[in-house]
Scaffold this active site. Structure first.
Site, mmCIF file in Angstrom:
data_model
loop_
_atom_site.group_PDB
_atom_site.id
_atom_site.type_symbol
_atom_site.label_atom_id
_atom_site.label_comp_id
_atom_site.label_asym_id
_atom_site.label_seq_id
_atom_site.Cartn_x
_atom_site.Cartn_y
_atom_site.Cartn_z
ATOM 1 N N CYS A 112 0.791 -1.230 0.190
ATOM 2 C CA CYS A 112 -0.142 0.041 -0.072
ATOM 3 C C CYS A 112 0.826 1.494 0.078
ATOM 4 C CB CYS A 112 -1.029 -0.044 1.232
ATOM 5 S SG CYS A 112 -2.081 -1.371 1.015
ATOM 6 N N HIS A 254 -3.457 6.735 2.664
ATOM 7 C CA HIS A 254 -3.973 5.535 2.190
ATOM 8 C C HIS A 254 -5.149 5.178 2.682
ATOM 9 C CE1 HIS A 254 -4.119 1.485 0.844
ATOM 10 N NE2 HIS A 254 -3.750 1.022 2.222
ATOM 11 N N ASN A 284 -10.201 -0.358 0.227
ATOM 12 C CA ASN A 284 -8.737 -0.095 0.111
ATOM 13 C C ASN A 284 -8.067 -0.866 -1.013
ATOM 14 O OD1 ASN A 284 -5.997 -0.804 0.392
ATOM 15 N ND2 ASN A 284 -6.139 -1.582 2.563
HETATM 16 N N1 COA Z 1 -17.922 -9.205 9.611
HETATM 17 C C1 COA Z 1 -18.032 -9.568 10.795
HETATM 18 N N2 COA Z 1 -17.173 -9.583 11.781
HETATM 19 C C2 COA Z 1 -15.642 -9.604 11.286
HETATM 20 C C3 COA Z 1 -15.538 -9.248 10.108
HETATM 21 C C4 COA Z 1 -16.367 -9.071 9.461
HETATM 22 N N3 COA Z 1 -16.223 -8.395 8.067
HETATM 23 N N4 COA Z 1 -14.192 -9.174 10.160
HETATM 24 C C5 COA Z 1 -13.812 -9.634 11.373
HETATM 25 N N5 COA Z 1 -14.792 -9.791 12.159
HETATM 26 C C6 COA Z 1 -14.858 -10.160 13.625
HETATM 27 C C7 COA Z 1 -13.403 -10.886 13.879
HETATM 28 O O1 COA Z 1 -13.565 -12.267 13.666
HETATM 29 C C8 COA Z 1 -13.499 -10.711 15.445
HETATM 30 O O2 COA Z 1 -14.331 -11.641 16.054
HETATM 31 P P1 COA Z 1 -14.135 -12.443 17.344
HETATM 32 O O3 COA Z 1 -14.104 -11.359 18.372
HETATM 33 O O4 COA Z 1 -15.268 -13.302 17.742
HETATM 34 O O5 COA Z 1 -12.718 -13.199 17.132
HETATM 35 C C9 COA Z 1 -14.161 -9.454 15.615
HETATM 36 O O6 COA Z 1 -14.813 -9.150 14.461
HETATM 37 C C10 COA Z 1 -13.154 -8.294 15.927
HETATM 38 O O7 COA Z 1 -12.098 -8.319 15.212
HETATM 39 P P2 COA Z 1 -10.886 -7.317 15.138
HETATM 40 O O8 COA Z 1 -9.712 -7.838 13.994
HETATM 41 O O9 COA Z 1 -10.532 -7.160 16.538
HETATM 42 O O10 COA Z 1 -11.739 -6.058 14.892
HETATM 43 P P3 COA Z 1 -11.374 -4.675 14.366
HETATM 44 O O11 COA Z 1 -12.048 -3.601 15.098
HETATM 45 O O12 COA Z 1 -9.596 -4.714 14.677
HETATM 46 O O13 COA Z 1 -11.332 -4.511 12.996
HETATM 47 C C11 COA Z 1 -10.187 -4.545 10.812
HETATM 48 C C12 COA Z 1 -10.785 -5.322 11.965
HETATM 49 C C13 COA Z 1 -9.413 -5.270 9.913
HETATM 50 C C14 COA Z 1 -11.459 -3.714 9.970
HETATM 51 C C15 COA Z 1 -9.360 -3.578 11.537
HETATM 52 O O14 COA Z 1 -8.265 -3.926 12.386
HETATM 53 C C16 COA Z 1 -8.394 -2.754 10.291
HETATM 54 O O15 COA Z 1 -8.920 -2.104 9.466
HETATM 55 N N6 COA Z 1 -7.072 -2.955 10.286
HETATM 56 C C17 COA Z 1 -6.259 -2.338 9.371
HETATM 57 C C18 COA Z 1 -6.277 -3.356 7.915
HETATM 58 C C19 COA Z 1 -5.551 -2.383 7.148
HETATM 59 O O16 COA Z 1 -5.628 -1.126 6.979
HETATM 60 N N7 COA Z 1 -4.941 -3.310 6.258
HETATM 61 C C20 COA Z 1 -4.061 -2.590 5.231
HETATM 62 C C21 COA Z 1 -2.865 -1.737 5.687
HETATM 63 S S1 COA Z 1 -2.026 -1.582 4.389
#
Ligand code: COA
Length: 349
Positions: A112, A254, A284
């Site tokens: 990214c 980004h 993204n």
């Molecule tokens: N729908 C429903 N539940 C979901 C889900 C979805 N699409 N994706 C994940 N979950 C669940 C997980 O399985 C987890 O369940 P659990 O508690 O039973 O294990 C719960 O939601 C919380 O997951 P978590 O990863 O802690 O949530 P979060 O608030 O951190 O959000 C992201 C997850 C991925 C959206 C967030 O961490 C994020 O945006 N991270 C950066 C990603 C990114 O920018 N990547 C590219 C960088 S270049």
């Protein structure tokens, strides 16, 4: 007068297939509410089978060349982590399809952050006088490497390309790239990775069957590091430009997650209104994310001539990078598939 790379053209491309949160909720354990609340994303576009990253790269490249009112460049740099083939690089084929056969063309893989890395490399070539005009493209099709059963990554990523033309000019012109901050942290390479298919873990029937060819991401850890790195990197570029944060009109960071964008703005002390956001519509889009957001903001008139703009990216590697410019007068062609269908009298989805 100091020689500098000046942004002279901008274009973007999206594939035709729109995927809504409701579409994902039909096939995965997720909901529109979860995706919107946690990420800010409502829709994303994905390519159809038979299409590839280069197809989007060529489309965005054509639009950037038209925007710069030129057919010729003497360098093509393509930022991508989803090349058409593991070998060779995709850039030479893109250059050839754009009628630019013969020019140096290569890929940059910084996930990214790739677009900012590619801008820095092209700007360096221009500053040295090796290149007069460069086409810099960011293009990715993460839908081709995402596990269809992974609700997290499938909700976040979309396919797209964005491109700019850089030309040799002077540092005090609008559009001049005024400084760069680039960095990496390979200690945490495993936070964003495709485990198999490279030389470490080779492609075998077993690795394919074990789904090790799919993209994996440790979202929560990535979230935290993205906020810290983009904030520090943008701050470093502001030092180089001698701009205070109050003088910055737009942050084009980004487009990973709306909460990440707002956290970076909070850390920098910027209004949320100054942050360009289009991830709600496109998700993204990896290396395409920053030029796509720029093109969207120009079309929506939220980014205007004279604005002081900071660009900041963060991604796998881990990698990050930022640059800054005063926004020049550039025209952008419409690129949303729905809009073009309307525009050219086709059937509206
Ligand atoms: N729908 C429903 N539940 C979901 C889900 C979805 N699409 N994706 C994940 N979950 C669940 C997980 O399985 C987890 O369940 P659990 O508690 O039973 O294990 C719960 O939601 C919380 O997951 P978590 O990863 O802690 O949530 P979060 O608030 O951190 O959000 C992201 C997850 C991925 C959206 C967030 O961490 C994020 O945006 N991270 C950066 C990603 C990114 O920018 N990547 C590219 C960088 S270049």
């Amino acid at each position: 007068m100091t020689r500098a790379a000046v942004l002279a053209g901008l274009g973007a491309a999206l594939p035709p297939h729109l995927v809504t949160n409701a579409d994902l909720a039909d096939v995965l354990a997720t909901s529109d509410d979860w995706i919107r609340t946690r990420t800010g994303i409502a829709t994303r576009y994905v390519i159809e089978p038979g299409s590839a990253t280069s197809d989007l790269a060529v489309e965005a490249g054509q639009r950037a060349l038209a925007s710069a009112d030129t057919h010729r460049v003497d360098l093509v740099v393509l930022a991508t982590s989803t090349p058409d083939h593991p070998c060779p690089a995709t850039a030479p084929a893109v250059a050839w399809r754009l009628g630019l056969g013969g020019v140096p063309a290569f890929d940059i893989a910084a996930v990214c952050s790739g677009f900012v890395y590619a801008l820095a490399v092209a700007a360096g070539q221009i500053a040295l006088g090796i290149t007069q005009r460069a086409l810099v493209i960011g293009a990715d099709t993460f839908s081709t490497i995402i596990d269809p059963a992974d609700r997290t990554t499938r909700a976040i990523f979309g396919d797209a390309a964005g491109a700019v033309v850089l030309r040799a000019g002077e540092r005090d012109e609008p559009g001049a790239l005024l400084g760069f901050d680039l960095g990496s942290d390979g200690e945490h390479a495993d936070l964003i990775t495709v485990p198999a298919g490279g030389s470490r873990e080779r492609s075998t029937p077993h690795s394919v069957a074990a789904a090790k060819r799919y993209f994996t991401m440790q979202g929560r850890d990535v979230f935290y590091r993205a906020v810290v790195s983009m904030t520090e990197s943008a701050t470093s570029v502001l030092k180089q430009t001698n701009w205070s944060i109050d003088q910055v009109d737009r942050l084009v960071a980004h487009q990973a997650n709306l909460r990440i964008l707002h956290s970076v703005a909070d850390q920098l002390g910027m209004d949320h209104d100054s942050v360009v956001v289009n991830l709600d519509r496109v998700g993204n889009t990896v290396a395409a994310s920053i030029p796509l957001a720029l093109a969207d903001a120009v079309l929506g008139a939220t980014l205007r001539e004279g604005h002081r703009v900071v660009l900041s990216g963060f991604g796998g590697g881990l990698t990050w990078g930022s640059t800054a410019l005063r926004w020049p007068d550039v025209a952008v062609a419409p690129f949303y598939p729905e809009y073009q269908e309307k525009q050219y009298g086709g059937k509206t989805k």
